[in-house]
Design a protein around this motif. Structure first.
Motif, PDB file in Angstrom:
ATOM      1  N   LEU A 328       0.960  -1.322   0.028  1.00  0.00           N
ATOM      2  CA  LEU A 328       0.200   0.146   0.192  1.00  0.00           C
ATOM      3  C   LEU A 328       0.527   1.387  -0.015  1.00  0.00           C
ATOM      4  CD1 LEU A 328      -2.966   0.590   0.115  1.00  0.00           C
ATOM      5  CD2 LEU A 328      -2.788   0.900   2.735  1.00  0.00           C
ATOM      6  N   TYR A 329       0.492   2.376  -0.885  1.00  0.00           N
ATOM      7  CA  TYR A 329       1.349   3.308  -0.801  1.00  0.00           C
ATOM      8  C   TYR A 329       0.478   4.690  -1.180  1.00  0.00           C
ATOM      9  CZ  TYR A 329       1.215   3.618  -6.016  1.00  0.00           C
ATOM     10  OH  TYR A 329       0.655   3.813  -7.312  1.00  0.00           O
ATOM     11  N   HIS A 330       0.967   5.923  -0.821  1.00  0.00           N
ATOM     12  CA  HIS A 330       0.174   6.905  -1.384  1.00  0.00           C
ATOM     13  C   HIS A 330       1.322   8.179  -1.708  1.00  0.00           C
ATOM     14  CE1 HIS A 330      -2.300  10.397  -0.890  1.00  0.00           C
ATOM     15  NE2 HIS A 330      -1.416  11.001  -0.383  1.00  0.00           N
ATOM     16  N   ALA A 331       1.027   8.604  -3.047  1.00  0.00           N
ATOM     17  CA  ALA A 331       1.698   9.475  -3.750  1.00  0.00           C
ATOM     18  C   ALA A 331       0.791  10.330  -4.436  1.00  0.00           C
ATOM     19  CB  ALA A 331       2.717   8.956  -4.840  1.00  0.00           C
ATOM     20  N   LEU A 341       9.170   7.713   1.419  1.00  0.00           N
ATOM     21  CA  LEU A 341       9.536   7.069   2.679  1.00  0.00           C
ATOM     22  C   LEU A 341       8.791   5.656   3.040  1.00  0.00           C
ATOM     23  CD1 LEU A 341      10.223   7.422   5.725  1.00  0.00           C
ATOM     24  CD2 LEU A 341       7.946   8.351   6.137  1.00  0.00           C
ATOM     25  N   VAL A 342       9.412   4.817   3.273  1.00  0.00           N
ATOM     26  CA  VAL A 342       9.043   3.363   3.541  1.00  0.00           C
ATOM     27  C   VAL A 342       9.051   2.990   4.965  1.00  0.00           C
ATOM     28  CG1 VAL A 342       9.480   0.984   3.079  1.00  0.00           C
ATOM     29  CG2 VAL A 342      10.034   2.459   1.459  1.00  0.00           C
ATOM     30  N   THR A 343       8.000   2.813   5.548  1.00  0.00           N
ATOM     31  CA  THR A 343       7.493   2.409   7.003  1.00  0.00           C
ATOM     32  C   THR A 343       7.375   1.082   7.202  1.00  0.00           C
ATOM     33  OG1 THR A 343       5.310   2.886   7.086  1.00  0.00           O
ATOM     34  CG2 THR A 343       6.488   4.679   7.128  1.00  0.00           C
ATOM     35  N   GLU A 344       7.884   0.489   8.381  1.00  0.00           N
ATOM     36  CA  GLU A 344       7.650  -0.934   8.620  1.00  0.00           C
ATOM     37  C   GLU A 344       6.351  -1.231   9.046  1.00  0.00           C
ATOM     38  OE1 GLU A 344       9.492  -4.444  11.686  1.00  0.00           O
ATOM     39  OE2 GLU A 344      10.536  -2.356  11.390  1.00  0.00           O
ATOM     40  N   ASN A 345       5.749  -0.493   9.863  1.00  0.00           N
ATOM     41  CA  ASN A 345       4.467  -0.545  10.352  1.00  0.00           C
ATOM     42  C   ASN A 345       3.304   0.155  10.121  1.00  0.00           C
ATOM     43  OD1 ASN A 345       5.327  -2.965  12.329  1.00  0.00           O
ATOM     44  ND2 ASN A 345       6.607  -1.039  13.168  1.00  0.00           N
ATOM     45  N   VAL A 372       4.718   7.529   0.680  1.00  0.00           N
ATOM     46  CA  VAL A 372       4.876   7.039   1.679  1.00  0.00           C
ATOM     47  C   VAL A 372       4.443   5.512   1.269  1.00  0.00           C
ATOM     48  CG1 VAL A 372       2.615   7.591   2.577  1.00  0.00           C
ATOM     49  CG2 VAL A 372       4.448   6.497   4.035  1.00  0.00           C
ATOM     50  N   VAL A 373       5.174   4.489   1.597  1.00  0.00           N
ATOM     51  CA  VAL A 373       5.044   3.092   1.269  1.00  0.00           C
ATOM     52  C   VAL A 373       4.785   2.428   2.581  1.00  0.00           C
ATOM     53  CG1 VAL A 373       5.630   1.050   0.053  1.00  0.00           C
ATOM     54  CG2 VAL A 373       6.182   3.107  -0.903  1.00  0.00           C
ATOM     55  N   LEU A 374       4.030   1.406   2.608  1.00  0.00           N
ATOM     56  CA  LEU A 374       3.800   0.498   3.565  1.00  0.00           C
ATOM     57  C   LEU A 374       4.769  -0.795   3.423  1.00  0.00           C
ATOM     58  CD1 LEU A 374       2.920  -0.659   6.545  1.00  0.00           C
ATOM     59  CD2 LEU A 374       0.691  -1.352   5.282  1.00  0.00           C
ATOM     60  N   GLY A 375       5.866  -0.720   4.099  1.00  0.00           N
ATOM     61  CA  GLY A 375       6.743  -1.922   3.932  1.00  0.00           C
ATOM     62  C   GLY A 375       6.152  -3.447   4.742  1.00  0.00           C
ATOM     63  N   GLY A 376       5.538  -3.217   5.630  1.00  0.00           N
ATOM     64  CA  GLY A 376       5.231  -4.464   6.525  1.00  0.00           C
ATOM     65  C   GLY A 376       6.108  -5.475   6.714  1.00  0.00           C
ATOM     66  N   GLY A 377       7.506  -5.059   6.688  1.00  0.00           N
ATOM     67  CA  GLY A 377       8.461  -5.971   7.353  1.00  0.00           C
ATOM     68  C   GLY A 377       8.932  -6.795   6.398  1.00  0.00           C
ATOM     69  N   THR A 378       9.487  -8.179   6.667  1.00  0.00           N
ATOM     70  CA  THR A 378       9.823  -8.943   5.831  1.00  0.00           C
ATOM     71  C   THR A 378       9.430  -9.077   4.511  1.00  0.00           C
ATOM     72  OG1 THR A 378      10.886 -10.233   7.857  1.00  0.00           O
ATOM     73  CG2 THR A 378      10.847 -11.285   5.465  1.00  0.00           C
ATOM     74  N   PRO A 379       8.032  -9.099   4.214  1.00  0.00           N
ATOM     75  CA  PRO A 379       7.542  -9.392   2.852  1.00  0.00           C
ATOM     76  C   PRO A 379       8.014  -8.403   1.853  1.00  0.00           C
ATOM     77  CG  PRO A 379       5.925  -9.578   4.534  1.00  0.00           C
ATOM     78  CD  PRO A 379       6.889  -9.243   5.183  1.00  0.00           C
ATOM     79  N   ILE A 380       8.367  -7.207   2.276  1.00  0.00           N
ATOM     80  CA  ILE A 380       9.047  -6.035   1.305  1.00  0.00           C
ATOM     81  C   ILE A 380      10.061  -6.694   0.421  1.00  0.00           C
ATOM     82  CG2 ILE A 380      10.474  -4.945   2.610  1.00  0.00           C
ATOM     83  CD1 ILE A 380       8.996  -2.322   1.455  1.00  0.00           C
ATOM     84  N   LEU A 381      10.893  -7.694   1.388  1.00  0.00           N
ATOM     85  CA  LEU A 381      12.053  -8.078   0.510  1.00  0.00           C
ATOM     86  C   LEU A 381      11.879  -9.190  -0.513  1.00  0.00           C
ATOM     87  CD1 LEU A 381      14.087  -8.466   3.942  1.00  0.00           C
ATOM     88  CD2 LEU A 381      14.321  -6.604   2.065  1.00  0.00           C
ATOM     89  N   GLU A 382      10.615  -9.648  -0.646  1.00  0.00           N
ATOM     90  CA  GLU A 382      10.311 -10.876  -1.431  1.00  0.00           C
ATOM     91  C   GLU A 382      10.209 -10.248  -2.961  1.00  0.00           C
ATOM     92  OE1 GLU A 382       6.983 -12.593  -0.022  1.00  0.00           O
ATOM     93  OE2 GLU A 382       7.906 -13.492   1.920  1.00  0.00           O
ATOM     94  N   HIS A 383      10.998 -11.021  -3.911  1.00  0.00           N
ATOM     95  CA  HIS A 383      10.813 -10.699  -5.285  1.00  0.00           C
ATOM     96  C   HIS A 383      11.129  -9.163  -5.682  1.00  0.00           C
ATOM     97  CE1 HIS A 383       8.982 -14.521  -5.389  1.00  0.00           C
ATOM     98  NE2 HIS A 383       8.153 -14.345  -4.353  1.00  0.00           N
ATOM     99  N   ASN A 384      12.074  -8.571  -4.861  1.00  0.00           N
ATOM    100  CA  ASN A 384      12.210  -7.336  -5.030  1.00  0.00           C
ATOM    101  C   ASN A 384      11.005  -6.353  -5.350  1.00  0.00           C
ATOM    102  OD1 ASN A 384      14.137  -5.105  -5.600  1.00  0.00           O
ATOM    103  ND2 ASN A 384      14.617  -5.793  -7.608  1.00  0.00           N
ATOM    104  N   ARG A 385      10.025  -6.566  -4.552  1.00  0.00           N
ATOM    105  CA  ARG A 385       8.509  -5.756  -4.716  1.00  0.00           C
ATOM    106  C   ARG A 385       8.721  -4.447  -4.700  1.00  0.00           C
ATOM    107  NH1 ARG A 385       5.613  -8.560   0.118  1.00  0.00           N
ATOM    108  NH2 ARG A 385       3.678  -7.076  -0.586  1.00  0.00           N
TER     109      ARG A 385
END
Length: 499
Positions: A328-331, A341-345, A372-385
């Motif tokens: 989820l992101y907002h631009a 800005l990427v936030t974890e939570n 601003v982008v919702l990273g959500g923790g570890t899942p953001i690392l998968e498949h270079n999302r």
């Protein structure tokens, strides 16, 4: 087919499930019941590393690490002298109750009124002596103080039965037909006798929890009190001093033990209501951290969540459900050069989103932010999302700022994300937010070891150099102490007002 659990095993399962839920991430809490059931069903008196690997092996690799850490931290105790061998950490009351009735009475907190079973079983022995004394028809024996006189009426009472014509007490012998009618008292005595049998013992075992009714340790152990004594009256008077929304539906007044157990939290929520902070600019996680340092106190399935639901106050404190859309992101608008800005939570993401969308802010903590982008923790690392998302922005250049929790997992995600993005997207920590988080944590906990404990002991110490860029020396040293001690400074320490 899985075997049926005993009552004691069911209590152990509930205890372990609640213990695991306290340390697992929200996304992993749904696995707590299955893991607890598997632990309880392990054959023998001990659990080995092989058993743990078998139990968590059916889950993904990411979940295996978190579940193993939670099991070792909350569900097992190591056996001295035996590496890789553990015993289940279960309530001592359950073990005592399974051994003998005395332990059961202590564990359930039974009073003397509930223990007359052996005393009631004795009257059948006393009743015949009274009847014999009555049939002997010797009033002088009742007046005789010496115990030696007691056997004397009994000795003539025995010859009286064979010598019926000789004794003048024969007219009273018709009273003896009434004696056979006295099997009723023994029947009553059998009920208390049966009350100590295993069947009733199992019934009592169901009421034994991690605490006792007089000293509950969790919300499920708080008893319903219809009237109560002076202590309950005093607690109810304190409850009535709270905002009426706490006691309007009557639940808190009928469970005064809940107020005693969570007085600090209820008082903090009430203060927030009185000060006009709820509902408003503070969320459940942010309030929970301000109350006691545990930002997950109100998470689904926790005692805090159950407490709000029982009082009918779920809607009073703003709840932000985890969104399902991917990244989820907002631009607000596209630009040639963008700072993302990427936030974890979730809560910090929504705070920044609201400031940008509702107030038109373009700077957060003095830094210009365009998306601003919702990273959500570890899942953001998968498949270079994240890189795939940044490509869709259509900007000539994109600079990424990362903001997450200050703990081993949060720092590790930041370092790994920088490596995944590579040189294509300039990457830096959101230093103003990290500095403010540490400043507020220092004010609250001057000793870094007082911060919230995590179960990340299996995670190695991450490279802190990236996060510490731009921090003051004092703040960097404090952050290192927090992470080295497996502690946590959550993002929720900052609220919308701080931004």
């Amino acid at each position: 087919m899985a075997r049926k659990l005993t009552d004691a095993e069911r209590m152990n399962l509930d205890y372990l499930r609640e213990a695991l839920c306290q340390v697992l991430e929200p996304s992993q809490k749904n696995k707590a019941a299955s893991v607890a059931s598997s632990l309880v069903r392990v054959r023998g008196d001990v659990v080995t590393d092989e058993d743990i690997q078998r139990i968590v092996g059916k889950y993904g690799k990411g979940a295996q690490v978190a579940l193993t850490a939670a099991i070792l931290a909350e569900a097992l105790d190591p056996v001295e002298g035996q590496e890789g061998v553990y015993t289940l950490r279960v309530p001592p009351q359950v073990e005592d109750a399974g051994e003998k009735n005395e332990g059961l009475a202590d564990a359930t907190g039974m009073s003397a009124e509930s223990e007359p079973a052996p005393a009631v079983a004795e009257p059948p022995e006393a009743a015949p002596t009274e009847d014999d004394a009555a049939t002997a028809n010797e009033p002088a024996a009742a007046a005789a103080p010496a115990p030696a006189n007691a056997p004397e009426p009994e000795s003539p009472a025995q010859p009286e039965s064979p010598a019926q014509p000789a004794s003048p007490a024969q007219p009273e012998s018709p009273a003896q037909p009434e004696a056979p009618a006295q099997p009723a008292p023994p029947a009553r005595a059998e009920k208390p006798g049966r009350s100590s049998a295993p069947r009733t013992q199992r019934g009592r075992l169901r009421r034994v929890g991690k605490g006792s009714p007089s000293h509950p340790t969790q919300l499920s152990e708080v008893p319903y009190v219809r009237r109560g004594g002076p202590a309950e009256t005093e607690v109810r008077a304190k409850i009535l001093e709270l905002d009426q929304r706490f006691w309007m539906n009557g639940w808190l007044l009928s469970h005064p033990g809940a107020y005693t157990l969570f007085e600090r939290q209820l008082t903090a929520i009430n203060d927030a209501l009185v000060n006009g902070a709820l509902p408003g600019d503070i969320t459940r996680r942010q309030l929970a951290y301000q109350m006691g340092g545990d930002e997950k106190f109100f998470e689904y399935g926790s005692d805090g969540h159950k407490l709000l639901r029982a009082m009918g106050m779920e809607d009073v404190i703003r709840h932000r459900p985890m969104p399902k859309p991917d990244l989820l992101y907002h631009a607000p608008r596209r630009r040639k050069h963008m700072r993302v800005l990427v936030t974890e939570n979730l809560d910090p993401w929504l705070d920044v989103h609201d400031l940008m969308y509702e107030e038109g802010r373009t700077t957060i903590l003095g830094e210009r932010i365009h998306a601003v982008v919702l990273g959500g923790g570890t899942p953001i690392l998968e498949h270079n999302r994240l890189a795939l998302l940044l490509d869709t922005l259509g900007a000539d250049s994109v600079e990424v700022l990362y903001w997450g929790d200050i703990d081993r997992a949060g720092i590790d995600i930041m370092v790994r994300l920088r490596d995944v993005l590579g040189e294509r997207y300039p990457f830096a920590p959101f230093t103003p937010a990290y500095q403010l988080m540490i400043d507020k944590a220092q004010d609250r906990y001057p000793d870094p070891a007082d911060n919230e404990q995590t179960c990340q002991v299996n995670l190695g110490m991450p490279d802190m150099s990236l996060m510490c860029e731009g921090l003051t020396e004092e703040a960097a040293a404090y952050a290192r102490s927090v992470v080295e001690g497996c502690r946590l400074i959550p993002q929720e320490i900052l609220t919308r007002r701080d931004l």
